[in-house]
Each structure stands twice: as C-alpha cells, then as structure tokens.
Design an enzyme around this catalytic site. Structure first.
Site: not given
Length: 509
Positions: A231, A449, A479
């Site tokens: 991320s 995602d 994710h």
C-alpha cells in the site's frame, strides 16, 4: 491497511476522510550510491537489541510479541540537512532468520505495511506467519516510520476529545454554515497539532523516511536494501528507489499506489475502487440486508440525523458506519462481517458490529484509547502533498465523485480539503519514483483492490523505468496478494529468495 488522514472526527474528519496513502511532485536529485544519504556518524552506530516490550498505546497496544522478537532504537537526524544536529529515535523490530544454515542467510528484509501511519513494530509480529518461508533466509525487520508509534510521535488530540467529536458527527457538511463550522473545527485541531508536535511536523515527509531506511540499511549491515512494501509502503519504496537506485536490493511492491495522480484523481479513483468492491460484494451469494448500493447510501443519509444505539453507549454515526463498511472491503474474507453489520442494523436497529469495525480501523481499543495512526497519517500526507484545495474545489468535483460512487463519493470528495490550514508547506504534488539503474522491482496489482486501484500498479512500473518496474497482474479481490493468491506468493518468494524476477506482464488468476 490505509488509514483516514483525519486528526479529528465529526464534521472535520469528513473533510479529511480519505482512505488512502498520502501523495507527494517535481523532481528530487538521486542520492544513489553505496555511501547512502547524509547521516554523519550515525551510520556507524551499534544497535542494542533486546526482548521487545508490549506495544505502546501509540503503536496500537496488545501483548508482547514473544522471545523470538528483538527490538532496538536507531538514532536518525531530525533534519537530514543537518546530519550532525538534533536526532530522533526510530523504533525497530526484528525476527532473526530461522534457517539452520547460516550461509544461506541473505540479509534483512525490511517491511512497511502502509498507512501512512501503521506501526511496523506492532504489525510485523501479527503478520509474520505469512512470511515464514522468507524468514528462513531473511531477518524480518520493520519499524515505526517517523511520526508513527514510538518514532518521533505525532500527538494532536486527546482520546476523550476524539470520542466527543465522533458522538456529535453529522456527516459531510450540508449547508454553508456547516461548511464553515467544519473548517473552523479543522483549523482548531490543526492548531493543537502544531502546538503539541510542531517540532517534528516539517520532518515526517516520505522522503525523510526513505532516508531513514537507507540509514537503517547501513546500520543493519546490508549492502543493499531488500524491501517489501504494501500500500503506502509502495510509495515509500518508490521514493527510496529514486533517491538510492544503486542501493535497491530484492524488492516487492504489493497493493500499489499510483504515483502519477494528484489528490483529486487519487481520491476519485479510490471512490471508484471501493464502489467496485462493494458492488462485487453485493453480487456475491446473499441474502443481503441492503441489496443495492442505493440502499446503503440511503442508510448513511439517515444516520446523519438518526444515529443508531450500541451496547457500549456510543452511537453509530455516519462516519463510523462509513468507515466500518469500507473496512470490510479490503479483503473478501471480511465480507462476512459486513453482512453481519448490515443485518444487525436492518433487523435490530443497532450498530454494534459496524462500530466495532470502525473502532478497529481507527485504532481505538476497548478502553477508549487511540493509537496515533490517524494523527501521523495526516501529518505525513500534508507534509508530502503541496496541494491545498478549497471548498470551491470540493464543490467543483462533487458531482463526479457522487457519480463514481453513491456510497463513498461524497465523503471522499470532502477529504480533498484535509490539509487546509496545515502549518507545514507540502513537498510536491506527486512522488518522484523514477529509478534508473535500480535492480528489478516486482510490482503487483490486484484487479479488485478497493484502496489502491489496479491501474496504479502499471503506472508505478512505468514510472520506475524500463527494466526496473516488473508489472504483475492478479485477478482477484482485496487489498494485497501475498499469502492470499498462490501464484503471486510463489513468484514473490522466487524473486526474494532466488533473485529471479517474473516476466514483465505476468498474470495470476
């Protein structure tokens, strides 16, 4: 998991309720060399590793990780332009390689799990089981980035005040008076942040943390930085690769931030991403208490004026329900909790499950204590981003946000003014990640995602440069892919353990 960049909740929080990593543009000169960045004598410091204590409240609390884990504190310059000046403490955690053949040890593998605002010291032990294969030949290492947890902690608002703000929350502003009230609340909280943490606010940029990682590489005794970024950790990793291309070791980016987008495009893309994830959930086998996006949007609208009771005496407000719903969309495995939460709202008229999900996402424990992930996330984003958008900007873009997502669009549009009145000038509009001469970096994008939409992975791979960014597509939900998708996990292991990158354009189903 990315955190919302709000320092306060209530109306002000919705002005800064973006669920994604901060964005930072322009160009910055590469410092790539074997000698690293400006660190003075700190590069020769000896870390004193000892058994880890339980995580602090700022890190998220919980139990001590056990005897297999060591913790240490690294000294880093507060200001890298003054490497021999004032220092800060950077909290580190390590689990030594478990393999019996010491000759097979590769070195350290440094993790950043995202946010910005996530404590690596607290997160790595809870996630380490997923990285057991890598741990055989790597020391697993993570850290609290500056501003986060126990590293130069950003502290802005008291726990009681956060709860009070959330209790009075009525969602995004609906009138001119509410707009001004929200801005005033945000300005007040920003002033508190400056008063309590002003010394460190100019120095929590992603570029500062990237320099900390190169100092960490030297102190850990590694010629190259082997790195796993997730991320926001992919933005941090890309920034590191730009600054220190010659020091890039075996590196993986998973759940990738798009480095080419400013605040509007990034937030709009996320509105679309979360809407896509919600739509996929609603298409999954039911029954669903609220079978359509419009039904969930109507529920949120009702909560603006009619919050629901919960067993601990706090109400489920608009923003708590919004966060609780979004939190379940990061993984297909957590869709079941969304079903439970929405069913409870529908059948019992109470919000226990959704409030519990929001609390977990916001870092609130059962005693009402908050970690500092939201405060740190706000400080990092606003130190990174040079954009200072206004209410007029929100109104200009609000229609396209609502069209992109009837559930998430409105709040994410209002997040655009999250850095209004911030006392530190942001560094740039978008991060610089070009890394000519760096070793190959595996960049993995998941088609489902919600938080870092799939398109960002290709953009990151392209921006890293030819021969550097190796783009991999995973057709799936959620994710992040490592430990979830077998194909992606195997190719990551092969790259990190054997130094064999997959072919650019590889697809995993």
């Amino acid at each position: 998991m990315p955190h919302p960049p709000s320092i306060r909740t209530g109306a002000a929080a919705l002005l800064a309720a973006a669920l994604l990593a901060g964005c930072t543009s322009g160009s910055e000169k590469s410092e790539g060399s074997s000698t690293g960045s400006k660190t003075g004598e700190l590069a020769t410091q000896q870390l004193k590793w000892s058994t880890c204590p339980a995580p602090s409240v700022a890190q998220g609390g919980g139990e001590a990780p056990g005897q297999a884990w060591d913790c240490a504190t690294m000294k880093a310059p507060l200001d890298y332009e003054k490497p021999d000046g004032e220092t800060i403490d950077v909290a580190l955690i390590r689990k030594k390689a478990t393999g019996s053949d010491k000759a097979e040890r590769i070195g350290s593998l440094v993790f950043n799990f995202g946010g910005p605002g996530a404590s690596g010291v607290a997160t790595l032990p809870s996630a380490a089981e997923d990285y057991g294969t890598l741990n055989e030949r790597y020391d697993l290492v993570s850290f609290d980035p500056r501003g986060v947890g126990e590293s130069a902690t950003v502290d802005c608002v008291d726990d009681k005040e956060i709860d009070e703000d959330r209790a009075s929350d009525e969602g995004p502003p609906r009138t001119a008076a509410e707009e001004q009230e929200a801005l005033a609340d945000n300005k007040e909280s920003v002033a508190q942040c400056e008063k309590r943490s002003g010394k460190v606010l100019p120095y929590v940029r992603t570029t500062d943390t990237a320099r900390d990682m190169d100092l960490m590489r030297q102190v850990l005794g590694d010629d190259k930085l082997n790195y796993f970024g997730i991320s926001y950790g992919t933005e941090l990793g890309g920034t590191y690769a730009h600054l220190f291309p010659k020091n890039v070791g075996r590196t993986v980016f998973d759940a990738v931030v798009n480095p080419t987008e400013g605040k509007v495009a990034k937030s709009l893309g996320q509105a679309k991403g979360f809407q896509l994830a919600l739509d996929n959930y609603l298409k999954s086998p039911g029954p669903h208490a609220y079978p359509a996006s419009e039904d969930i949007s109507a529920l949120l609208t009702r909560l603006k004026d009619e919050p629901l009771p919960t067993r601990d005496g706090r109400d489920l407000t608009y923003s708590s329900a919004f966060i609780g719903i979004a939190a379940t969309l990061y993984s297909e495995e957590t869709w079941q909790y969304l079903t439970q939460g929405l069913t409870e709202v529908k059948t019992a008229g109470s919000g226990n499950m959704l409030l519990l999900l929001a609390d977990a996402y916001n870092g609130r424990d059962q005693s009402g204590r908050y970690d500092n992930s939201n405060e740190a996330g706000a400080a990092i984003r606003c130190a990174d981003s040079s954009e200072r958008l206004t209410i007029d900007d929100v109104k200009k873009h609000l229609p396209e946000f609502k069209q992109a997502s009837p559930v998430f669009g409105e709040a994410l549009a209002w997040s655009l003014v999250g850095c209004t009145d911030w006392p530190v000038k942001g560094e740039r509009k978008t991060p610089e990640v070009s890394a000519e001469g760096a070793a190959p970096i595996v960049v993995i994008g998941n088609t489902g995602d919600p938080a870092t939409p799939y398109e960002g992975a290709q953009k990151m791979a392209d921006a890293l440069g030819d021969g550097v960014g190796i783009h991999v597509t995973v057709n799936g939900e959620g994710h992040g892919t490592y430990g979830v998708n077998t194909c992606a996990t195997k190719l990551v292991d092969r790259h990190l353990l054997d130094g064999k990158a997959p072919a650019d354009g590889k697809t995993c189903s």
